[in-house]
Motif scaffolding. Structure first.
Motif, PDB file in Angstrom:
ATOM      1  N   LEU A  73      80.473   1.949  81.330  1.00 25.27           N
ATOM      2  CA  LEU A  73      79.509   1.114  80.611  1.00 25.27           C
ATOM      3  C   LEU A  73      79.891  -0.365  80.695  1.00 25.27           C
ATOM      4  O   LEU A  73      79.033  -1.226  80.938  1.00 25.27           O
ATOM      5  N   LEU A  74      81.170  -0.660  80.527  1.00 23.92           N
ATOM      6  CA  LEU A  74      81.631  -2.047  80.619  1.00 23.92           C
ATOM      7  C   LEU A  74      81.421  -2.610  82.015  1.00 23.92           C
ATOM      8  O   LEU A  74      81.033  -3.777  82.183  1.00 23.92           O
TER       9      LEU A  74
ATOM     10  N   SER B 157      86.641   8.121  77.793  1.00 20.72           N
ATOM     11  CA  SER B 157      87.330   6.987  78.425  1.00 20.72           C
ATOM     12  C   SER B 157      86.619   6.561  79.701  1.00 20.72           C
ATOM     13  O   SER B 157      86.424   5.363  79.954  1.00 20.72           O
ATOM     14  N   SER B 158      86.210   7.543  80.501  1.00 24.83           N
ATOM     15  CA  SER B 158      85.533   7.243  81.769  1.00 24.83           C
ATOM     16  C   SER B 158      84.227   6.502  81.522  1.00 24.83           C
ATOM     17  O   SER B 158      83.950   5.472  82.169  1.00 24.83           O
TER      18      SER B 158
ATOM     19  N   TYR C 117      85.264  11.691  85.695  1.00 23.61           N
ATOM     20  CA  TYR C 117      86.298  10.919  86.395  1.00 23.61           C
ATOM     21  C   TYR C 117      85.791  10.476  87.764  1.00 23.61           C
ATOM     22  O   TYR C 117      86.029   9.337  88.190  1.00 23.61           O
ATOM     23  N   ASP C 118      85.067  11.366  88.438  1.00 20.72           N
ATOM     24  CA  ASP C 118      84.485  11.018  89.733  1.00 20.72           C
ATOM     25  C   ASP C 118      83.534   9.838  89.606  1.00 20.72           C
ATOM     26  O   ASP C 118      83.547   8.917  90.425  1.00 20.72           O
ATOM     27  N   ARG C 119      82.685   9.832  88.567  1.00 21.04           N
ATOM     28  CA  ARG C 119      81.752   8.714  88.362  1.00 21.04           C
ATOM     29  C   ARG C 119      82.513   7.425  88.006  1.00 21.04           C
ATOM     30  O   ARG C 119      82.098   6.337  88.402  1.00 21.04           O
ATOM     31  N   TYR C 120      83.608   7.581  87.261  1.00 23.27           N
ATOM     32  CA  TYR C 120      84.414   6.403  86.922  1.00 23.27           C
ATOM     33  C   TYR C 120      84.980   5.752  88.185  1.00 23.27           C
ATOM     34  O   TYR C 120      84.885   4.526  88.361  1.00 23.27           O
ATOM     35  N   VAL C 121      85.547   6.562  89.067  1.00 23.10           N
ATOM     36  CA  VAL C 121      86.134   6.012  90.292  1.00 23.10           C
ATOM     37  C   VAL C 121      85.047   5.411  91.174  1.00 23.10           C
ATOM     38  O   VAL C 121      85.228   4.328  91.756  1.00 23.10           O
TER      39      VAL C 121
ATOM     40  N   VAL D  66      87.077  15.792  76.466  1.00 22.81           N
ATOM     41  CA  VAL D  66      86.318  14.774  75.750  1.00 22.81           C
ATOM     42  C   VAL D  66      87.009  13.413  75.860  1.00 22.81           C
ATOM     43  O   VAL D  66      86.343  12.377  76.002  1.00 22.81           O
ATOM     44  N   THR D  67      88.325  13.401  75.820  1.00 23.74           N
ATOM     45  CA  THR D  67      89.068  12.147  75.976  1.00 23.74           C
ATOM     46  C   THR D  67      88.828  11.543  77.357  1.00 23.74           C
ATOM     47  O   THR D  67      88.581  10.333  77.493  1.00 23.74           O
ATOM     48  N   VAL D  68      88.889  12.402  78.380  1.00 27.18           N
ATOM     49  CA  VAL D  68      88.643  11.927  79.746  1.00 27.18           C
ATOM     50  C   VAL D  68      87.216  11.412  79.886  1.00 27.18           C
ATOM     51  O   VAL D  68      86.973  10.341  80.461  1.00 27.18           O
ATOM     52  N   ILE D  69      86.258  12.168  79.346  1.00 25.24           N
ATOM     53  CA  ILE D  69      84.846  11.795  79.469  1.00 25.24           C
ATOM     54  C   ILE D  69      84.551  10.490  78.722  1.00 25.24           C
ATOM     55  O   ILE D  69      83.915   9.577  79.260  1.00 25.24           O
TER      56      ILE D  69
END
Length: 320
Positions: free
Chosen positions: A226-227, A220-221, A124-128, A215-218
């Motif tokens: 990637l996109l 999705s993040s 989540y941190d990497r996503y943000v 796993v869902t959080v990972i």
């Protein structure tokens, strides 16, 4: 059957026998030495990583805060199993009392559960950081980082308390040989005299939940990451983002793959030998690999290590 015989065959408060890794080894002394060296490497690698993160102000970021928590968990993780195994081999003793077995089980399950959620928090941190860079300082402030880390430890300890308290209350049969090198829940459950099918089903559902949420959080993040990376114009930014995320995904695959095998595959896929090999992978080898994965492929960590190594000579030169 009289009461004394029933108690002697079914009481839980007796010593268990850990069959361990050395039982089938043709060179137990060599294996003991290798495990001791791996243990030292894991402790020193994770300790150095924590020291770097704490001492270098450039690493005082949410990502490295979570990496320091991961290193702390890995140090405790390997401390839970390896010292007891090595001491038993040196002393020629392979017994473990029921309270010690329960404590080892609680620590192991707590740390494993905490690491499940911590890896999700790291993703989540990497996503943000990559997908919401302008809001990153607000969304991942110190308070939020502490809250996420505390939540990971709390959820892991709840899981450890539930599984350990139920597992250790089952009556155990006359044979108390645990075909493992530590008190892992599935290995201990096999010794029970009572019907454990309901508990095993509940444990399976609990493990599915413990794995499904992270796993869902990972997933999705990293799908969003990637996109976002594919739309980046900067080749350097794209390379840096992929390098950071690939390190994290390597750790995720190593840890979750072994956990899925241990707790989610049917018993027909399991043998004591396979279970021990998989457990070695994620209780002994993963704590060694994590600091290498996060340091060798990370210029900021290697730079901090070089600066720390250069501090003492520079200080001595100034003193002269």
């Amino acid at each position: 059957m009289d009461n004394s015989t029933w108690r002697s065959n079914h009481t839980a408060w007796v010593d268990f026998i850990l069959v361990g890794l050395f039982h089938q080894s043709t060179h137990p002394a060599l294996l003991c030495l290798v495990l001791f060296l791996i243990f030292l490497m894991a402790l020193s690698g994770n300790a150095v990583l924590i020291l770097l993160i704490c001492s270098d102000s450039r690493l005082h970021t949410p990502m490295y805060f979570f990496i320091s928590q991961l290193s702390l968990m890995d140090m405790m993780y390997i401390f839970t199993t390896v010292p007891k195994m090595l001491m038993d081999q040196v002393m020629g003793e392979n017994r473990i009392s029921a309270p010690e077995c329960g404590m080892q089980m609680f620590l192991y399950v707590t740390l494993a559960g905490s690491e499940f959620f911590l890896l999700a928090a790291m993703s989540y941190d990497r996503y943000v950081a990559i997908c919401r860079p302008l809001r990153y300082p607000i969304l991942m402030n110190n308070r939020m980082c502490l809250l996420l880390a505390s939540g990971c430890w709390f959820l892991g300890s709840v899981d450890g308390f539930m599984l350990t308290s139920v597992t250790m209350t089952f009556p155990f049969c006359h044979s108390r040989e645990i075909h493992h090198f530590f008190c892992e829940v599935p290995a201990v459950i096999k010794l029970s005299c009572s019907d454990t099918s309901l508990y095993e089903t509940l444990m399976y559902l609990c493990c599915v939940l413990m794995l499904l949420i992270p796993v869902t959080v990972i997933s999705s993040s990293y799908t969003c990451i990637l996109l976002t990376v594919l739309r980046m114009n900067s080749a350097e930014g794209r390379k840096k983002a992929l390098a950071t995320c690939s390190s994290h995904m390597t750790v995720v695959l190593l840890f979750y793959g072994a956990a899925i095998y241990t707790y989610m595959l049917p018993s027909s896929y399991h043998t004591p030998e396979k279970d021990m090999v998989v457990s070695v992978f994620y209780t002994i080898l993963t704590p060694v690999l994590n600091p290498l994965i996060y340091s060798l492929r990370n210029k900021e960590v290697t730079g901090a290590l070089k600066r720390m190594c250069c501090v003492r000579p520079a200080t001595q030169d100034m003193a002269k």
